[in-house]
Design an enzyme around this catalytic site. Structure first.
Site, mmCIF file in Angstrom:
data_model
loop_
_atom_site.group_PDB
_atom_site.id
_atom_site.type_symbol
_atom_site.label_atom_id
_atom_site.label_comp_id
_atom_site.label_asym_id
_atom_site.label_seq_id
_atom_site.Cartn_x
_atom_site.Cartn_y
_atom_site.Cartn_z
ATOM 1 C CB ILE A 157 -0.953 0.020 1.214
ATOM 2 C CG1 ILE A 157 -1.748 -1.289 1.286
ATOM 3 C CG2 ILE A 157 -1.874 1.240 1.143
ATOM 4 C CD1 ILE A 157 -2.528 -1.635 0.030
ATOM 5 C CD GLU A 363 -2.836 2.512 -10.082
ATOM 6 O OE1 GLU A 363 -3.833 2.674 -10.803
ATOM 7 O OE2 GLU A 363 -2.243 3.437 -9.509
#
Length: 379
Positions: A157, A363
């Site tokens: 993250i 992503e």
């Protein structure tokens, strides 16, 4: 579709170049070596309106389009991929999720703080055992009275430790169900919410990447974004825009590596002439320039569709897939043109080489992009 740079883009590009030369270039290797996440840089970027590029002015943002957004991320990444990555993640993921899917109350509460960089944003989808298979997540959210109780963890993250607020996707239904997850806003300091392991990465080392841990973390039920069960749908829509972000990051890295290699090839002499005079080097530069042009056009096509609120799942996946692979190839060839010097930290191309690889993973991996593209063209 006219992709000629408008006045805003030209002005922003110059502003970002000036900022990057003054505030980032003198320190980027120092941050890379120490893995320092330079929060103060993002505060300054916030003052310039670059941490809420496409957020409307009514919420404290700059109100620009995705054309300007590509310009911002790419220009920063030409100097430092780590800073470019963090700007992209803050804008398109956390801030973007609240803007596109949050309630009016949530927008008014969080967007001004995020757009100004008073608060740094994080976004949590990936887990240790569920990377590409996000639907199989184990982090759960259970409604108990007026609060949701979260348990589990997220990893990889961006801004997981330093972020002031995070948008997190958690399972509220059956594992693997398309309507089995929901999105939540969680503020730093909430009991039961903490940061775990910080990753020691090959590249993008000044962009903080940490684990998020939820241990009976209780958040008010009004922190749910949208409706219960919409989490996965929202996340996929956010990733469509996020792929443009990573494409812009890739474009910047590729341009930075190419420009460094072009300059060096004109200065470095062997056998009595600049190495750019040799066809083997000239052809490498020609290939790099061609692929960068193609990647840029693909990105602006996806951004055009995004600006006009048209479906762009296929186009953003194509742009991200191609641009990220171009970044890797360009950085690789830049190191080759520099030769032995390219393998040292005295020259910038070795960092572009390390940073570029993340673009083919983050992503959505290149393989996931091909899956998305193939599904779209086979419908």
């Amino acid at each position: 579709m006219n992709f000629e740079q408008n006045e805003n883009q030209l002005m922003i590009a110059q502003m970002v170049r000036d900022f990057a030369e003054k505030e980032i270039r003198p320190h980027f290797m120092e941050w890379d070596e120490s893995q320092e996440f330079p929060v103060h840089i993002f505060k300054k970027l916030g003052e310039l309106g670059l941490m809420g590029v496409f957020i409307p002015e009514e919420y404290g943002g700059s109100g620009f389009s995705y054309f300007e957004y590509i310009t911002v991320v790419a220009e920063i990444a030409k100097v430092c991929g780590s800073i470019g990555l963090s700007v992209a993640a803050h804008n398109s993921l956390c801030t973007g999720h609240i803007y596109y899917h949050g309630s009016e109350e949530q927008k008014k509460k969080y967007l001004p703080k995020l757009a100004s960089a008073e608060w740094i944003g994080a976004w949590g989808l990936t887990e240790t055992g569920t990377g590409s298979d996000a639907g199989g997540m184990n982090t759960t959210a259970v409604l108990e009275g007026d609060h949701w109780v979260l348990n589990g963890s997220k990893n990889f993250i961006t801004h997981g430790k330093s972020g002031d607020v995070a948008v997190v996707i958690a399972r509220t239904g059956e594992k693997g169900a398309t309507n089995g997850t929901s999105a939540f806003i969680i503020e730093k300091g909430t009991p039961g919410f903490s940061a775990g392991k910080k990753e020691n990465k090959m590249g993008m080392r000044a962009s903080e990447t940490c684990e998020l841990i939820f241990n009976d973390c209780r958040i008010p039920k009004e922190n749910l974004i949208g409706l219960v069960g919409e989490g996965f749908k929202q996340a996929m829509q956010i990733l469509d825009g996020g792929r443009i972000s990573i494409g812009a990051l890739s474009l910047g890295i590729a341009k930075g590596a190419y420009e460094a290699a072009l300059k060096y090839s004109k200065e470095r002499e062997q056998f009595g002439q600049p190495i750019s005079k040799f066809q083997s080097i000239a052809f490498k530069l020609a290939d790099m320039a061609t692929e960068i042009e193609a990647a840029e056009l693909l990105l602006y096509q996806a951004a055009y569709l995004k600006n006009n609120k048209k479906k762009m799942t296929k186009e953003s996946a194509i742009a991200k897939y191609y641009a990220s692979e171009v970044a890797v190839r360009t950085a690789n060839e830049a190191v080759q043109i520099f030769g032995g010097y390219g393998y040292t930290k005295d020259f910038p191309v070795e960092k572009f080489y390390r940073d570029a690889k993340l673009c083919t993973i983050g992503e959505g991996t290149s393989e996931i992009q091909k899956l998305v593209i193939s599904r779209e063209i086979l419908k």
